[in-house]
Design a protein around this motif. Structure first.
Motif, mmCIF file in Angstrom:
data_model
loop_
_atom_site.group_PDB
_atom_site.id
_atom_site.type_symbol
_atom_site.label_atom_id
_atom_site.label_comp_id
_atom_site.label_asym_id
_atom_site.label_seq_id
_atom_site.Cartn_x
_atom_site.Cartn_y
_atom_site.Cartn_z
ATOM 1 N N ALA A 1 0.825 -1.211 0.000
ATOM 2 C CA ALA A 1 0.000 0.000 0.000
ATOM 3 C C ALA A 1 0.857 1.257 0.000
ATOM 4 O O ALA A 1 0.339 2.364 -0.183
ATOM 5 C CB ALA A 1 -0.932 0.002 1.208
ATOM 6 N N GLY A 2 2.160 1.123 0.230
ATOM 7 C CA GLY A 2 3.080 2.248 0.118
ATOM 8 C C GLY A 2 2.837 3.376 1.092
ATOM 9 O O GLY A 2 2.910 4.545 0.719
ATOM 10 N N GLY A 3 2.546 3.051 2.334
ATOM 11 C CA GLY A 3 2.371 4.078 3.350
ATOM 12 C C GLY A 3 0.972 4.645 3.432
ATOM 13 O O GLY A 3 0.726 5.585 4.197
ATOM 14 N N ALA A 4 0.031 4.070 2.654
ATOM 15 C CA ALA A 4 -1.337 4.591 2.655
ATOM 16 C C ALA A 4 -2.196 3.983 3.758
ATOM 17 O O ALA A 4 -3.346 4.372 3.915
ATOM 18 C CB ALA A 4 -1.990 4.322 1.299
ATOM 19 N N LEU B 1 -3.258 -0.688 10.818
ATOM 20 C CA LEU B 1 -2.120 -1.600 10.775
ATOM 21 C C LEU B 1 -1.953 -2.316 12.113
ATOM 22 O O LEU B 1 -1.778 -3.540 12.159
ATOM 23 C CB LEU B 1 -0.852 -0.828 10.404
ATOM 24 C CG LEU B 1 0.361 -1.638 9.946
ATOM 25 C CD1 LEU B 1 1.268 -0.768 9.081
ATOM 26 C CD2 LEU B 1 1.159 -2.178 11.123
ATOM 27 N N LEU B 2 -2.023 -1.555 13.210
ATOM 28 C CA LEU B 2 -1.896 -2.162 14.537
ATOM 29 C C LEU B 2 -3.054 -3.108 14.826
ATOM 30 O O LEU B 2 -2.856 -4.203 15.390
ATOM 31 C CB LEU B 2 -1.840 -1.072 15.606
ATOM 32 C CG LEU B 2 -0.535 -0.286 15.706
ATOM 33 C CD1 LEU B 2 -0.738 0.947 16.578
ATOM 34 C CD2 LEU B 2 0.584 -1.155 16.273
ATOM 35 N N ALA B 3 -4.267 -2.707 14.458
ATOM 36 C CA ALA B 3 -5.426 -3.563 14.692
ATOM 37 C C ALA B 3 -5.308 -4.858 13.900
ATOM 38 O O ALA B 3 -5.636 -5.939 14.402
ATOM 39 C CB ALA B 3 -6.712 -2.831 14.321
ATOM 40 N N ARG C 1 9.687 -5.066 9.738
ATOM 41 C CA ARG C 1 8.952 -4.492 8.616
ATOM 42 C C ARG C 1 7.764 -3.658 9.097
ATOM 43 O O ARG C 1 7.493 -2.581 8.566
ATOM 44 C CB ARG C 1 8.497 -5.613 7.682
ATOM 45 C CG ARG C 1 9.663 -6.276 6.956
ATOM 46 C CD ARG C 1 9.338 -7.670 6.472
ATOM 47 N NE ARG C 1 8.323 -7.682 5.424
ATOM 48 C CZ ARG C 1 7.782 -8.823 4.968
ATOM 49 N NH1 ARG C 1 8.154 -9.987 5.472
ATOM 50 N NH2 ARG C 1 6.868 -8.769 4.008
ATOM 51 N N ILE C 2 7.054 -4.148 10.114
ATOM 52 C CA ILE C 2 5.931 -3.378 10.661
ATOM 53 C C ILE C 2 6.447 -2.126 11.354
ATOM 54 O O ILE C 2 5.851 -1.044 11.241
ATOM 55 C CB ILE C 2 5.115 -4.252 11.639
ATOM 56 C CG1 ILE C 2 4.497 -5.430 10.901
ATOM 57 C CG2 ILE C 2 4.010 -3.423 12.296
ATOM 58 C CD1 ILE C 2 3.856 -6.458 11.813
ATOM 59 N N THR C 3 7.557 -2.252 12.077
ATOM 60 C CA THR C 3 8.157 -1.083 12.736
ATOM 61 C C THR C 3 8.512 -0.011 11.720
ATOM 62 O O THR C 3 8.257 1.181 11.938
ATOM 63 C CB THR C 3 9.414 -1.501 13.518
ATOM 64 O OG1 THR C 3 9.039 -2.407 14.561
ATOM 65 C CG2 THR C 3 10.105 -0.298 14.135
ATOM 66 N N ALA C 4 9.079 -0.417 10.595
ATOM 67 C CA ALA C 4 9.458 0.541 9.556
ATOM 68 C C ALA C 4 8.231 1.273 9.011
ATOM 69 O O ALA C 4 8.272 2.476 8.752
ATOM 70 C CB ALA C 4 10.188 -0.180 8.425
ATOM 71 N N MET C 5 7.106 0.549 8.856
ATOM 72 C CA MET C 5 5.886 1.186 8.349
ATOM 73 C C MET C 5 5.300 2.160 9.365
ATOM 74 O O MET C 5 4.830 3.237 9.012
ATOM 75 C CB MET C 5 4.859 0.120 7.967
ATOM 76 C CG MET C 5 5.186 -0.623 6.687
ATOM 77 S SD MET C 5 3.852 -1.736 6.174
ATOM 78 C CE MET C 5 4.121 -3.149 7.266
ATOM 79 N N LEU C 6 5.321 1.780 10.649
ATOM 80 C CA LEU C 6 4.725 2.618 11.686
ATOM 81 C C LEU C 6 5.595 3.835 12.020
ATOM 82 O O LEU C 6 5.073 4.938 12.235
ATOM 83 C CB LEU C 6 4.493 1.790 12.962
ATOM 84 C CG LEU C 6 3.321 0.817 12.928
ATOM 85 C CD1 LEU C 6 3.373 -0.106 14.144
ATOM 86 C CD2 LEU C 6 1.995 1.558 12.890
ATOM 87 N N ALA C 7 6.893 3.614 12.081
ATOM 88 C CA ALA C 7 7.798 4.707 12.468
ATOM 89 C C ALA C 7 8.085 5.652 11.312
ATOM 90 O O ALA C 7 8.348 6.843 11.520
ATOM 91 C CB ALA C 7 9.102 4.135 13.017
ATOM 92 N N GLY C 8 8.039 5.149 10.096
ATOM 93 C CA GLY C 8 8.310 5.982 8.930
ATOM 94 C C GLY C 8 9.795 6.054 8.615
ATOM 95 O O GLY C 8 10.649 5.721 9.448
ATOM 96 N N PRO C 9 10.127 6.497 7.417
ATOM 97 C CA PRO C 9 11.536 6.573 7.002
ATOM 98 C C PRO C 9 12.304 7.600 7.831
ATOM 99 O O PRO C 9 11.784 8.664 8.182
ATOM 100 C CB PRO C 9 11.448 6.998 5.530
ATOM 101 C CG PRO C 9 10.111 7.665 5.402
ATOM 102 C CD PRO C 9 9.206 6.965 6.358
ATOM 103 N N GLY C 10 13.525 7.270 8.158
ATOM 104 C CA GLY C 10 14.386 8.189 8.893
ATOM 105 C C GLY C 10 13.970 8.432 10.328
ATOM 106 O O GLY C 10 14.371 9.446 10.920
#
Length: 205
Positions: free
Chosen positions: A77-80, A86-88, A126-135
């Motif tokens: 989904a590319g961050g959408a 996502l958590l649910a 992978r989930i952490t990267a999606m939730l925290a965002g780049p950088g």
């Protein structure tokens, strides 16, 4: 009809083995114990499952497939994806397989035997990267890591509580910890449709 009977017997074996693994632990449960619980002979049990490890993998595979499908679809989904959704979804997939989760994560030897530890860490990263965002800075990465670990612990340690109440309490705590808007946890389908061309790992046959 023979195929239907074979499927029913396999389902009975899986259900009995899960009960025994929960009661005694994986390493303390023998194939003889499982055969006795089902009410069949050991040769009949070995006809369906070549070993205890083979049986255990058949219990774990649907969980692995669901986690992989959920993470892959959210990544596509590319961050959408709304972080609350996502958590649910992560929690809902974990709860769907709560009995298997409670068995394998109480037994370090089983985690190693099935190479589950590496798989779980990969999904969590992978989930952490999606939730925290780049950088994301270390503090944000630490918060997300603690939240994901806490949701998993709720399933393992509190999985015998009423599912709806546990879901509401666990997700409310997660949203608060991450500074997300409060409110009823969103409804999810657990595992979204995989994106076109995506092939979840594992085989449910």
């Amino acid at each position: 009809m023979p195929r239907a009977r074979s499927t029913q017997t396999k389902d009975r074996i899986r259900a009995a083995s899960l009960e025994l693994f929960r009661e005694r632990g994986v390493q303390q449960t023998s194939m003889r114990d499982i055969a006795d619980r089902v009410g069949i002979t050991k040769p009949a049990l070995y006809y369906h499952f070549a070993s205890r490890e083979d049986l255990l993998r058949s219990l774990v595979r649907p969980m692995l497939d669901d986690y992989e499908a959920a993470v892959a679809a959210d990544e596509a989904a590319g961050g959408a994806v709304d972080p609350r959704v996502l958590l649910a979804r992560y929690f809902d997939v974990s709860m769907r397989h709560r009995e298997v989760n409670r068995v394998v994560f109480r037994d370090a030897a089983t985690l190693a035997e099935l190479d589950l530890g590496g798989r779980v860490l990969d999904w969590r990263r992978r989930i952490t990267a999606m939730l925290a965002g780049p950088g994301a800075e270390l503090a944000e990465l630490a918060r997300v890591t603690l939240v994901l670990g806490g949701l998993g612990d709720c399933v393992v340690l509190l999985g015998d509580r009423p599912a709806a109440e546990l879901r509401a309490a666990a997700l409310a705590a997660a949203y608060t910890a991450l500074g997300l808007p409060p409110g009823p946890p969103p409804v999810t389908t657990g595992v979204p449709d995989a994106p076109e061309g995506a092939t979840p790992e594992g085989d449910r046959t």
